[in-house]
Scaffold this active site. Structure first.
Site, short mmCIF file in Angstrom:
data_model
loop_
_atom_site.label_atom_id
_atom_site.label_comp_id
_atom_site.label_asym_id
_atom_site.label_seq_id
_atom_site.Cartn_x
_atom_site.Cartn_y
_atom_site.Cartn_z
N THR A 179 -1.65 8.56 5.08
CA THR A 179 -2.61 9.56 4.62
C THR A 179 -3.91 9.45 5.44
O THR A 179 -4.61 10.43 5.64
CB THR A 179 -2.92 9.32 3.13
OG1 THR A 179 -1.67 9.26 2.43
CG2 THR A 179 -3.76 10.42 2.52
N GLY A 220 0.82 -1.21 0.00
CA GLY A 220 0.00 0.00 0.00
C GLY A 220 0.86 1.25 0.00
O GLY A 220 2.09 1.20 0.14
N ASP A 221 0.21 2.40 -0.26
CA ASP A 221 0.87 3.71 -0.26
C ASP A 221 1.99 3.82 -1.29
O ASP A 221 2.96 4.56 -1.10
CB ASP A 221 1.43 4.04 1.14
CG ASP A 221 0.34 4.04 2.19
OD1 ASP A 221 -0.79 4.44 1.85
OD2 ASP A 221 0.61 3.66 3.35
N GLY A 252 -2.55 7.04 -5.95
CA GLY A 252 -3.31 8.26 -6.18
C GLY A 252 -2.67 9.11 -7.27
O GLY A 252 -3.33 9.60 -8.19
N ALA A 311 -8.19 3.33 2.84
CA ALA A 311 -7.30 3.87 1.79
C ALA A 311 -7.05 5.35 2.02
O ALA A 311 -7.90 6.06 2.56
CB ALA A 311 -7.95 3.67 0.42
N HIS A 349 -5.24 8.20 -0.58
CA HIS A 349 -4.51 8.46 -1.82
C HIS A 349 -4.26 9.96 -1.93
O HIS A 349 -5.21 10.74 -1.99
CB HIS A 349 -5.30 7.95 -3.03
CG HIS A 349 -5.57 6.47 -2.96
ND1 HIS A 349 -6.38 5.82 -3.85
CD2 HIS A 349 -5.11 5.52 -2.11
CE1 HIS A 349 -6.41 4.53 -3.54
NE2 HIS A 349 -5.66 4.33 -2.49
N GLY A 377 -2.02 9.03 9.76
CA GLY A 377 -0.88 9.88 10.15
C GLY A 377 0.27 9.08 10.74
O GLY A 377 1.28 9.65 11.15
N ARG A 378 0.16 7.74 10.80
CA ARG A 378 1.24 6.94 11.39
C ARG A 378 2.49 6.99 10.51
O ARG A 378 2.40 7.00 9.29
CB ARG A 378 0.80 5.46 11.50
CG ARG A 378 -0.30 5.22 12.51
CD ARG A 378 -0.71 3.75 12.54
NE ARG A 378 -1.43 3.36 11.34
CZ ARG A 378 -1.87 2.13 11.10
NH1 ARG A 378 -1.65 1.18 11.97
NH2 ARG A 378 -2.52 1.85 9.98
P1 GDP Z 1 -1.35 5.68 -2.32
O1 GDP Z 1 -2.16 5.28 -1.14
O2 GDP Z 1 -0.79 4.52 -3.04
O3 GDP Z 1 -2.08 6.61 -3.25
O4 GDP Z 1 -0.11 6.50 -1.74
P2 GDP Z 1 -0.16 7.64 -0.59
O5 GDP Z 1 -0.74 8.87 -1.17
O6 GDP Z 1 -0.78 7.11 0.65
O7 GDP Z 1 1.37 7.78 -0.26
C1 GDP Z 1 2.30 8.22 -1.19
C2 GDP Z 1 3.03 9.44 -0.62
O8 GDP Z 1 4.14 9.75 -1.42
C3 GDP Z 1 2.17 10.70 -0.61
O9 GDP Z 1 2.59 11.51 0.46
C4 GDP Z 1 2.50 11.34 -1.95
O10 GDP Z 1 2.33 12.76 -1.94
C5 GDP Z 1 3.96 11.00 -2.10
N1 GDP Z 1 4.41 10.73 -3.47
C6 GDP Z 1 3.75 10.07 -4.47
N2 GDP Z 1 4.56 9.90 -5.54
C7 GDP Z 1 5.76 10.45 -5.21
C8 GDP Z 1 7.02 10.56 -5.89
O11 GDP Z 1 7.23 10.11 -7.03
N3 GDP Z 1 8.03 11.20 -5.21
C9 GDP Z 1 7.85 11.71 -3.95
N4 GDP Z 1 8.88 12.31 -3.38
N5 GDP Z 1 6.69 11.61 -3.29
C10 GDP Z 1 5.66 10.98 -3.91
P1 IMO Z 2 -3.77 2.76 0.47
O1 IMO Z 2 -4.93 2.57 -0.47
C1 IMO Z 2 -1.22 1.17 3.63
C2 IMO Z 2 -3.04 -1.77 6.32
C3 IMO Z 2 -3.19 -1.27 7.76
C4 IMO Z 2 -3.07 -2.58 8.51
C5 IMO Z 2 -3.79 -3.56 7.60
C6 IMO Z 2 -5.24 -3.84 7.98
O2 IMO Z 2 -3.60 4.13 0.97
O3 IMO Z 2 -2.54 2.15 -0.11
P2 IMO Z 2 -7.46 -2.39 7.75
O4 IMO Z 2 -7.85 -1.10 8.39
O5 IMO Z 2 -7.48 -2.39 6.27
O6 IMO Z 2 -8.21 -3.57 8.32
O7 IMO Z 2 -5.92 -2.61 8.21
O8 IMO Z 2 -3.75 -3.00 6.29
N1 IMO Z 2 -3.64 -0.89 5.29
C7 IMO Z 2 -2.93 -0.05 4.54
N2 IMO Z 2 -1.62 0.26 4.56
N3 IMO Z 2 -2.03 1.74 2.73
C8 IMO Z 2 -3.35 1.42 2.69
O9 IMO Z 2 -4.19 1.87 1.73
C9 IMO Z 2 -3.85 0.51 3.63
N4 IMO Z 2 -5.07 -0.01 3.88
C10 IMO Z 2 -4.92 -0.87 4.88
O10 IMO Z 2 -2.17 -0.36 8.11
O11 IMO Z 2 -1.72 -2.97 8.58
MG MG Z 3 -2.17 5.55 0.91
#
Ligand code: GDP
Ligand code: IMO
Ligand code: MG
Length: 457
Positions: A332, A47-48, A52, A74, A76, A335-336
């Site tokens: 996102t 994840g993350d 997005g 999620a 994003h 905040g962890r």
């Molecule tokens: P998602 O859940 O997969 O959409 O990802 P998140 O948004 O939770 O986490 C990605 C983090 O990395 C966010 O803080 C974005 O602003 C940041 N981010 C995404 N793409 C890039 C990148 O190419 N470079 C940097 N430095 N930050 C990025």
């Molecule tokens: P995005 O879409 C990162 C993780 C939680 C936990 C486990 C189970 O932003 O990539 P839940 O609340 O789903 O039952 O938690 O899954 N988790 C994520 N980690 N990005 C996410 O979503 C996550 N969605 C769930 O941290 O370990």
């Molecule tokens: Mg995320």
């Protein structure tokens, strides 16, 4: 012989040389075509990964963006200039004014949905008129959150580290056939009967097992009715709309949430989420047949992160302070602070195979510009043997140690680069090596958090 990983289409790229991959000629047949009607964007790690950002990039060219699973666990993030947008339930495509659907495979917290819609609207995002919500999606209700928190406490040291948004308990009720669906909100009397029935059961557990106060049925009912009045026009059979769009050659983007290694069936169980983030889940979650899926893009960070409990073989606490701020590695949703580690190609190979990846979108390449050498995990060593497949059981995984290959760092700021030709040779080498190890070509490289900081190969 079987290809090492990924789809048959992707595996051909494993043999491609550097110049092929970076000029785009190594990209699989479907990924090569910009005009394909349907594309899935799926998280390839825990994840993350930056889904997005990738959805925001691709949705410029899409007509319809569909979430197919998960809920507001999620998060994003998309930055447009200095403006930060965080999406939890609503598909990221809404930011470009695209028709955005919440599919049947999702679980919906009505409060979060309205809050998110209100916040986006107040910032000028065209939400109303562009949202559709599946009548088959299940609702997250207050008892789900209460029971999840109590269950995490009960687990103590074995807690999953969930987002505590009620996701797992809502999916539990769906599978147990006692869930309440979005479409149930239409019938006031029927809703009252369903709520009476399920709440009698839930309150017994809440009071007798968890020794917590019972929840009030009238409060839940009135709250749901009030919220329903606000979003009832969004509710429909989203599956028929998606099919109509595909039949009329509109471009549909399926936005994955979470990541492959959090998949309930294929992830690091039990440290997973309660849905299937895999590309295969698009069919059940959005209600489309597999023949309609044209292209599958796996999003991966150039390193690895994980938030919550569970195994993470390449975790490196000592680099977390360098990477966390540059990469925005704070949840996102919660905040962890995320745990950080080197790129794990054993994970990515599994992901390429399970999702049938046509190509990879590599994000956060800019963040690695600090390092003299960048280790990449190419295999695991387990019980004296080298293995290239990610084990399915955690006991075996706990005995695995990463085998690293050190690649030279490029030691420069690449966040302003626009084309693959501008990338430093060592950055190209990094991308090519990871592509070779994973068995899937790289189609997109993201070099910063802002819209526009991306390179399409
Ligand atoms: P998602 O859940 O997969 O959409 O990802 P998140 O948004 O939770 O986490 C990605 C983090 O990395 C966010 O803080 C974005 O602003 C940041 N981010 C995404 N793409 C890039 C990148 O190419 N470079 C940097 N430095 N930050 C990025
Ligand atoms: P995005 O879409 C990162 C993780 C939680 C936990 C486990 C189970 O932003 O990539 P839940 O609340 O789903 O039952 O938690 O899954 N988790 C994520 N980690 N990005 C996410 O979503 C996550 N969605 C769930 O941290 O370990
Ligand atoms: Mg995320």
């Amino acid at each position: 012989m079987f290809p090492p990983a990924g789809s048959a289409r992707a595996s051909s790229a494993g043999a491609a040389n550097d110049s092929q991959l970076l000029s785009g000629r190594g990209v699989g047949p479907a990924a090569e075509r910009i005009d394909v009607p349907s594309t899935v964007v799926v998280g390839s790690q825990w994840g993350d990964e930056g889904k997005g950002r990738v959805v925001d990039l691709l949705s410029a060219d899409a007509d319809l963006v569909v979430r197919y699973q998960g809920g507001n666990n999620a998060g994003h993030t998309v930055w447009v200039g200095e403006e930060r947008y965080a999406f939890h339930l609503i598909p990221t495509g809404i930011l470009r004014g695209k028709l955005s659907m919440l599919g049947a495979g999702m679980v919906i917290d009505a409060s979060v949905l309205l809050q998110e819609a209100d916040e986006l609207s107040s910032r000028g995002v065209p939400v109303h008129g562009n949202l559709r919500l599946s009548e088959n999606a299940h609702l997250i209700l207050p008892y789900h959150k209460v029971m999840e928190a109590a269950e995490e406490e009960r687990r103590g040291a074995q807690a999953i580290g969930t987002t505590r948004r009620g996701i797992g308990p809502a999916y539990e009720d769906k599978v147990a056939r006692r869930g309440i669906r979005v479409g149930d909100l239409r019938d006031a009397d029927g809703l009252a009967r369903k709520l009476d029935d399920v709440l009698a059961y839930k309150n017994t557990i809440i009071e007798r097992v968890y020794e917590l106060p019972a929840l009030n049925r009238d409060e839940i009912y009135e709250d749901l009715r009030a919220k329903y009045a606000r979003f009832k026009d969004w509710i429909c059979d989203t599956s028929t709309l998606v099919l109509d769009a595909l039949c009329s050659k509109k471009k549909v983007l399926f936005e994955g949430a979470h990541g492959t290694m959090l998949d309930i069936d294929w992830g690091t169980y039990p440290y997973v989420t309660s849905s299937n983030p895999l590309s295969g889940a698009v069919c059940a979650g959005a209600g489309v047949g597999p023949k309609w899926i044209d292209r599958i893009i796996g999003v991966a960070k150039a390193y690895t992160t994980r938030v919550g409990a569970g195994p993470f073989p390449t975790k490196q606490p000592e680099i977390a302070h360098i990477i966390r701020d540059l990469g925005g590695e704070y949840g996102t949703t919660t905040g962890r602070a995320r745990d950080v580690g080197w790129l794990d190609c054993v994970v990515l190979r599994k992901s390429a195979r399970l999702n049938g990846l046509d190509s990879l979108a590599i994000t956060h390449l800019d963040v690695l510009g600090q390092f003299d050498e960048i280790p990449v995990c190419v295999a695991y060593r387990c019980d004296g043997h080298e293995i290239s497949e990610f084990p399915n059981d955690l006991d075996t995984l706990s005995r695995c140690r990463p085998v690293y290959e050190n690649l030279p760092g490029w030691k420069s700021d690449i966040s302003g680069l626009q084309t693959s030709a501008d990338l430093p040779e060592k950055a190209k080498r990094y991308l090519n090596r990871l592509s070779e190890l994973v068995g899937a070509p790289v189609s997109h490289v993201l070099v910063g958090r802002r819209r526009g900081q991306d390179i399409i190969l």
